[in-house]
Design an enzyme around this catalytic site. Structure first.
Site, short mmCIF file in Angstrom:
data_model
loop_
_atom_site.label_atom_id
_atom_site.label_comp_id
_atom_site.label_asym_id
_atom_site.label_seq_id
_atom_site.Cartn_x
_atom_site.Cartn_y
_atom_site.Cartn_z
N GLU A 262 147.96 76.19 94.86
CA GLU A 262 148.00 77.59 95.31
C GLU A 262 147.50 78.55 94.23
O GLU A 262 148.07 79.60 94.00
CB GLU A 262 149.41 77.97 95.78
N GLY A 263 146.42 78.17 93.56
CA GLY A 263 145.86 78.98 92.49
C GLY A 263 146.35 78.45 91.16
O GLY A 263 147.50 78.70 90.77
#
Length: 786
Positions: free
Chosen positions: A457-458
């Protein structure tokens, strides 16, 4: 100079600055030309990312003068009776069914009956409204469920988390057609479909906007009809959680319309579609094996797979809108999932390391009372207190209707990093107990899996260096986005007026924050606004945060002014500004937690530790920013004089405060229970955590008995060691038979706690999975026209 000349100059200056038409002609329009020239090019995907989500409390922090009454007025997030019942019922039952050692070492998957329990009890449908057969839970309930499961099994937590995060359910709820919602959401809620979402590929990781996967608008055959309008897609994805067991694949790809079947535009942009994994041409089922984690994760691909246009999320209206959809949904999902699993890990570390520190003896002393161990315990406890505060406040923001894109990046980065720090400290304190894997090890798998949360997620490096401040500066700044929009306005006259208005506001904003920064520095922040309604012990913290908010807003503007578009490439400058904004948010959440909890006095050591640690980190971020201000030594010295005119005022938490936090963690009590509330705590004596808790309580009871024995040894009344000491203690009536019985029970419990697992010589000799070697994409994976 004569008075008439002075008056004339004043009038000229007044006309220039106070008459908008004159000001625009002489100042604003010229600056607008420079601004357009230095403004970095922003791609469509970057623009959609910047536009995603909403601005909430972080906007106040960027103002330089946050309204603390506004923060305290936000309602305390609360669970409904139905949500509490779900946590006490199905979630508690699920946790009792989970054996992470069995799952990760022997099955490499959740047992079939656990999968069925998850589906039957609607764990995949927590965010789906009741009208579609889901639970319709709040973001807070979603967070609480994931946190509790993660304290028991990372495999189960991820398996439950993903369908309720960024994936088909959330995307359908926000953007699906009514027909798509009515078909898929009931199936997803009941577990009849298992979803996954495929975004990442070999060539597009953190730069997800660079996905090479390609769809071509064309006519094709479906169910015997050869003239169906649809898309022929070729893709290659990896790292897709639940992919190997998914029945419904959410897919991101770039869409092209070379024949103009949908209109005149050829490149339509990122588009999302839902594809049954049983569709011919979909290659799915193989697994990755991330750091011994057993949750289902793997690659998938397809070549020239045809789907009807109705399978695009949102139908024809959703064509080319995929990146906006993803960014808005990510702002919500990233606010909940990883903060919840990270806080669950930290609470597990807190609960177990405090207990182990009291039970484990070395040099006839509980190891938790050694100052070096106290330092580690304090970090674990202080980090956990702040993490849980941020988790709850952020989930509360989502329940208020916010989609906090900047805040979601803050909590994703800082809570996963603090979880890593807490688990590392816990492993250090446990020593050999922590590193020997086996059924009795309650930390080892969590320690192994922490890097997964850091990556997904990043990736955290990207999130810190490019996203938090990079997105925050544009979204949260009261004037910057207005200036950018004015500079991009196709109507020159309107753009000139809007830019002039924003520019004047921006100038006043910067000057005001600069003056207040210097004034706060001279007065030590004592002039900062602190609500009169808050606890007296915390008022100075509000004042210092106001001081740092003004300094942050001022230095952010100076950085933007001096570096312009180059700030996008000065990642470490951006990272330090992001650190300051993040600490301001984490401190805000921590102070609000203390008020929402009713100001429990026993929590004050945790509050003081976490805020003082954050203030020190902020100070060091300011120093790092000023030390590395590019090529402007004089300016950096002047700025340092404004922010810290008398030097750096903040220090890390003291040894005394470390001792107070550690003491709280070493003893059963309300503060320890509040700090670790919401995790799974088995009571069975067959469970490692159950034995540990029983040993802690027994150790506290036996401490007085041990003290009497030590005193008797010291005075020579009884021998120092062996069975003779026990016999002499009874004879001399130093202790009673009941007390000796308690001591014997304590020794047996301590023995069980400190023992580690061992295995036969042929352990681990079973055949391994058949793995394919890593390979580059071949011709079959290259997107082609259909």
């Amino acid at each position: 100079m004569s008075s008439s000349l002075q008056l004339t100059l004043i009038l000229i200056i007044g006309v220039v600055f106070l008459v908008p038409r004159v000001r625009r002609a002489l100042i604003s329009n010229r600056l607008l030309k420079i601004f357009r020239r230095v403004l970095p090019q922003v791609s469509q995907t970057e623009q959609e990312a910047l536009d995603a989500g909403t601005v909430w409390w972080e906007g106040e922090l960027f103002s330089g003068s946050p309204n603390w009454y506004k923060l305290l007025a936000y309602p305390k997030p609360r669970l409904s009776p139905e949500e509490k019942a779900f946590l006490a019922g199905p979630v508690e039952q699920l946790c009792g069914m989970l054996d992470e050692w069995h799952i990760t070492r022997e099955l490499y998957d959740l047992p079939p009956h656990v999968w069925q329990f998850i589906k039957d009890n609607g764990f995949f449908g927590m965010i789906i409204p009741k009208k579609y057969g889901g639970h319709g839970f709040s973001a807070l309930a979603h967070s609480e469920v994931v946190m509790k499961i993660s304290s028991r099994s990372g495999t189960a937590a991820v398996s439950v988390m993903v369908p309720n995060s960024l994936g088909p359910s959330e995307l359908l709820l926000q953007y699906g057609t009514e027909e798509q919602k009515n078909h898929y959401l009931p199936r997803l809620a009941k577990g009849l479909d298992v979803p996954c979402f495929a975004l990442t590929g070999p060539e597009a990781g953190s730069d997800a906007g660079a996905i090479p996967d390609l769809g071509i608008v064309c006519h094709g055959e479906l169910d015997g009809d050869e003239h169906v309008l649809g898309v022929r897609i070729t893709w290659e994805k990896r790292y897709i959680t639940l992919g190997p067991v998914a029945t419904l694949l959410g897919l991101a790809f770039k869409l092209q319309d070379p024949d103009g079947l949908l209109g005149g535009q050829k490149d339509l942009g990122v588009t999302l579609a839902l594809i049954p994994t049983s569709l011919p041409g979909v290659n799915i089922g193989r697994r990755h094996f991330p750091l011994d984690a057993a949750f289902q994760n793997g690659p998938n691909s397809g070549k020239d797979v045809f789907i009807p246009l109705e399978w695009v999320i949102g139908g024809r209206e959703g064509v080319g809108c995929g990146w906006r959809m993803l960014m808005n949904c990510l702002a919500v999902g990233r606010s909940i999932s990883l903060p919840a699993t990270s806080t669950g890990a930290a609470k597990l570390a807190t609960r177990t390391t405090g207990a182990y520190g009291r039970v484990r003896m070395q040099f006839r002393t509980p190891i938790g009372r050694f100052e070096g161990v106290e330092e580690a315990l304090a970090r674990i406890g202080g980090n956990t207190y702040m993490m849980d505060a941020a988790r709850v406040m952020t989930a509360g923001a989502v329940d208020l209707g916010e989609k906090p894109s900047v805040i979601s990046a803050i909590v994703k980065y800082h809570l996963t990093e603090r979880a890593r720090e807490a688990i590392n400290d816990a492993m250090d304190v446990h020593g050999g107990k922590g590193i020997c894997l086996g059924p009795s090890n309650y930390l080892g798998r969590t320690y192994q899996h922490i890097p997964v949360s850091i990556t997904v997620e990043g990736a955290n490096i990207l999130t810190r260096n490019m996203i938090i401040f990079g997105q925050g500066a544009i979204r949260c700044h009261p004037y910057l986005l207005k200036e950018i929009n004015a500079a991009s306005d196709g109507n020159a006259a309107r753009g000139s007026v809007q830019f002039d208005k924003a520019l004047m506001g921006h100038a006043a904003f910067t000057i005001s924050n600069g003056l207040r920064t210097f004034l706060h520095g001279l007065t030590g922040g004592t002039l900062g606004r602190a609500p009169g309604s808050v606890a007296p012990e915390t008022q100075r913290y509000y004042s210092q945060l106001t001081r740092f908010s003004a300094a942050f807003a001022f230095l952010a503007d100076i950085s933007l002014l001096t570096l312009g578009g180059a700030l996008k490439r000065k990642e470490r400058i951006s990272a330090r500004l992001g650190d300051i904004l993040s600490m301001l948010y984490l401190c805000s959440a921590t102070l609000k937690r203390f008020e929402d909890d009713g100001r429990p006095a026993t929590d004050l050591p945790l509050l003081h530790w976490s805020i003082q640690d954050a203030l020190y980190r902020m100070q060091e971020a300011f120093e790092g920013l000023l030390d590395n201000f590019p090529g402007r030594i004089v300016a950096a010295r002047l700025l340092r004089l404004m922010v810290f005119p008398f030097g750096r005022p903040f220090s890390p938490p003291t040894d005394k405060l470390d001792h107070q936090v550690a003491k709280l963690m070493l003893s059963p009590g309300e503060a320890r229970d509040r700090l670790t509330a919401g995790i799974y705590l088995p009571e069975s004596a067959d469970e490692p955590l159950g034995v540990l808790e029983q040993a802690l309580h027994t150790a506290v009871v036996c401490e007085a008995v041990e003290a009497k024995l030590r005193a008797a040894v010291k005075t020579g009344r009884i021998p120092g060691d062996g069975d003779e000491r026990i016999a002499a203690a009874l004879k001399q009536r130093v202790v009673t038979p009941r007390e000796l019985e308690l001591m014997a029970g304590m020794n047996a419990l301590r023995r069980r706690v400190i023992m580690v697992d061992d295995f036969p010589p042929d352990f681990g000799a079973a055949p391994a999975f058949a793995a394919e070697p890593a390979k580059t994409a071949d011709a079959a994976a290259v997107p082609t026209h259909g």
